[in-house]
Design a protein around this motif. Sequence first.
Motif, PDB file in Angstrom:
ATOM      1  N   ARG A  54      19.600-140.053  21.691  1.00 28.36           N
ATOM      2  CA  ARG A  54      19.412-141.421  21.199  1.00 28.36           C
ATOM      3  C   ARG A  54      18.324-141.469  20.124  1.00 28.36           C
ATOM      4  N   HIS A  55      17.214-140.764  20.354  1.00 30.45           N
ATOM      5  CA  HIS A  55      16.132-140.735  19.366  1.00 30.45           C
ATOM      6  C   HIS A  55      16.609-140.141  18.046  1.00 30.45           C
ATOM      7  N   ARG A 104      17.859-139.349  26.122  1.00 31.96           N
ATOM      8  CA  ARG A 104      16.783-139.890  25.282  1.00 31.96           C
ATOM      9  C   ARG A 104      16.640-139.115  23.976  1.00 31.96           C
ATOM     10  N   SER A 105      16.802-137.788  24.029  1.00 30.43           N
ATOM     11  CA  SER A 105      16.656-137.001  22.801  1.00 30.43           C
ATOM     12  C   SER A 105      17.789-137.285  21.825  1.00 30.43           C
ATOM     13  N   GLN A 147      18.939-142.542  16.259  1.00 32.19           N
ATOM     14  CA  GLN A 147      18.168-143.638  15.676  1.00 32.19           C
ATOM     15  C   GLN A 147      17.381-143.171  14.463  1.00 32.19           C
ATOM     16  N   SER A 148      17.096-141.857  14.393  1.00 33.02           N
ATOM     17  CA  SER A 148      16.364-141.291  13.258  1.00 33.02           C
ATOM     18  C   SER A 148      17.280-140.930  12.099  1.00 33.02           C
ATOM     19  N   ARG A 156       9.131-138.454  25.856  1.00 33.57           N
ATOM     20  CA  ARG A 156       9.276-139.807  25.296  1.00 33.57           C
ATOM     21  C   ARG A 156       9.681-140.819  26.370  1.00 33.57           C
TER      22      ARG A 156
END
Length: 271
Positions: A66-67, A63-64, A70-71, A247
């Motif tokens: 991917r975040h 998740r980190s 995406q950022s 998240r």
Amino acid sequence: MAQLPGQIDPNVPSVARMYDYYLGGKDNFPADREAAEQVIELGRRTGTDIREVALANRGFLIRSVRHLAQSGIRQFLDIGTGLPTQDNVHQVAQRVALESKIVYVDNDPIVLAHARALLADNNETIIVHGDLAEPDAILAAAADHLDFTQPVAVVMAAVFHFFHDDDQVAKIMETLRRPLVSGSHLVVSHGYIEPGEGEEDKVDEVRGVYRRSTSGGIAWRGREELLSLFDGLEILPPGVVPAQKWRNDDDPYPWPGLARGGVLGVVGRVP
């Protein structure tokens, strides 16, 4: 694993192969499985499911990354990568942006051999031999593939708890932060434990299992200790939290085995 790389002693448990076993992998030896089962049983006796801890850590990593992808982050330095499994850093990041560049770092010969085979056709991703205890050497090797004048995400998932000296951990973090430009990130997950009354002996037994492994032992740290490593960085919400909660507020799974132990996750941004 019919043919072993050099300097491998299959009779000494490897933390990378023990972690692979926790996740249900097959790249491990009897000594790894025996040590891992000892930790699983000790965890069970203290109310912690070690397999769930490993899955929680893996979920935080996915998740980190991917975040951050995406950022807009397009460069990742993953130190202590471990044996390849599903949704490795390069797969997660390149699913968002195919041009993402990744450098994996590990010192386990089997990890290196497996990763090189997996990455043979991926020109944007490499793996190098390195030890987190020598961060300057890691940065020098990574600079051949990454551009440190642009933001980089440095990922250290479940590795710092194999360093017992708090001063050494702080120095490693300081060294890795030094070349990072504004917009870079540091991603850390770290084991923690809150033993109940009378359970200290079981915690010591877990330490003993890891002392007999390639890591030489394990050291747990709490929220405040992790926060101190990120001094001067912008901590991304929700802060330092159990890895399964980073998240992931809509996760319906109650994670019952992580009540008093598990992995903390935190991501900091270089201002």
